[in-house]
Write a protein that holds these residues in place. Sequence first.
Motif, short mmCIF file in Angstrom:
data_model
loop_
_atom_site.label_atom_id
_atom_site.label_comp_id
_atom_site.label_asym_id
_atom_site.label_seq_id
_atom_site.Cartn_x
_atom_site.Cartn_y
_atom_site.Cartn_z
N MET A 31 13.62 71.03 111.48
CA MET A 31 13.68 71.74 112.84
C MET A 31 12.50 72.27 113.16
N SER A 65 26.82 82.77 103.73
CA SER A 65 26.67 81.85 104.89
C SER A 65 25.19 81.58 104.72
N SER A 75 27.92 74.15 102.84
CA SER A 75 28.38 72.98 103.58
C SER A 75 27.59 71.71 103.54
P1 ADP Z 1 29.04 78.51 108.11
O1 ADP Z 1 28.84 77.78 106.94
O2 ADP Z 1 28.67 80.22 107.81
O3 ADP Z 1 30.06 78.28 109.09
P2 ADP Z 1 27.21 77.13 109.36
O4 ADP Z 1 27.24 76.03 108.74
O5 ADP Z 1 27.89 76.70 110.73
O6 ADP Z 1 27.83 78.62 109.01
O7 ADP Z 1 25.77 77.38 110.07
C1 ADP Z 1 24.92 78.15 108.78
C2 ADP Z 1 23.59 78.11 109.40
O8 ADP Z 1 23.24 76.82 109.52
C3 ADP Z 1 23.35 78.67 110.68
O9 ADP Z 1 22.27 79.47 110.71
C4 ADP Z 1 23.01 77.46 111.76
O10 ADP Z 1 22.32 77.90 112.92
C5 ADP Z 1 22.42 76.37 110.81
N1 ADP Z 1 23.07 75.13 111.28
C6 ADP Z 1 24.41 74.62 111.07
N2 ADP Z 1 24.31 73.52 111.40
C7 ADP Z 1 23.44 73.00 112.17
C8 ADP Z 1 22.76 72.14 112.97
N3 ADP Z 1 23.30 71.10 113.11
N4 ADP Z 1 21.38 72.27 113.36
C9 ADP Z 1 20.67 73.16 113.16
N5 ADP Z 1 21.18 74.24 112.44
C10 ADP Z 1 22.38 74.24 111.99
#
Ligand code: ADP
Length: 221
Positions: A15, A42, A47
Amino acid sequence: MSIVQMEQITKHYRMGGQRYTALQHISLEVQEGEFVAIQGPSGSGKSTLMNIMGCLDTADSGTYVLEGRRVSAMNDNQLADVRNRRIGFIFQSYNLIPTLSAYDNVELPLIYRGIPGHQRKKAVLDTLESVGLSGHLHHRPAELSGGQQQRVAIARALATNPSILLADEPTGALDSHTGKEIMALLTKLHAEGRTIILITHDQAVASYADRILYIRDGAIA
Ligand code: ADP
Ligand code: ADP
């Protein structure tokens, strides 16, 4: 028998010209019939790990063997094939098709797989019964409660008889009472022999599993 074998799985994201490590040297094993939770806060990599386990994404390095198949060496088509045949996904947001009935939502993956009509009907009715929804076959998602919608999603995941159920925060959108009912259902499915991998930030949810793996900063703690 081991269903999931991961050795030294590492994943980076880029990034803004910088490289971030999402997973570092993850090694884990899940046996057939186990109910395992992967718990972490988190941003810890849950994920990312779920996407790799579910063959939605690949690692940068390390090996992943699923039911004896070396997934980490597969191309995108092979990966999609394993994903569609061997993994049942359950998400926080159910991901049902709003215009289709419970029955039709569960039938859809069987149609995609070319299962003949009479076999489809039996699989749909059996799986909806196993989640306690025989009385709601013709309801659309909007006509069902959140807990009932998640039951439909669980039936859909089961209908193709996957080797793993991968559940990502399955109670995340539910009140605590309904969440407990969904966890009781997963516990019942496990007792019936299903292999379940549960991804959650929530200790109370993780505690339904037989074994908890803690993930912190992309590593198993
Ligand atoms: P959670 O698992 O708590 O729902 P996410 O998985 O959506 O949260 O995101 C966790 C972190 O990963 C966040 O800080 C988010 O900004 C980052 N993130 C998730 N997907 C992306 C992406 N496609 N591009 C950049 N950052 C991402
Ligand atoms: P969790 O599900 O536990 O919230 P994630 O696997 O979403 O964690 O994120 C792990 C790390 O990887 C975080 O630092 C997050 O910002 C980063 N990340 C996740 N997905 C992306 C992405 N698509 N692009 C860039 N960074 C990402």
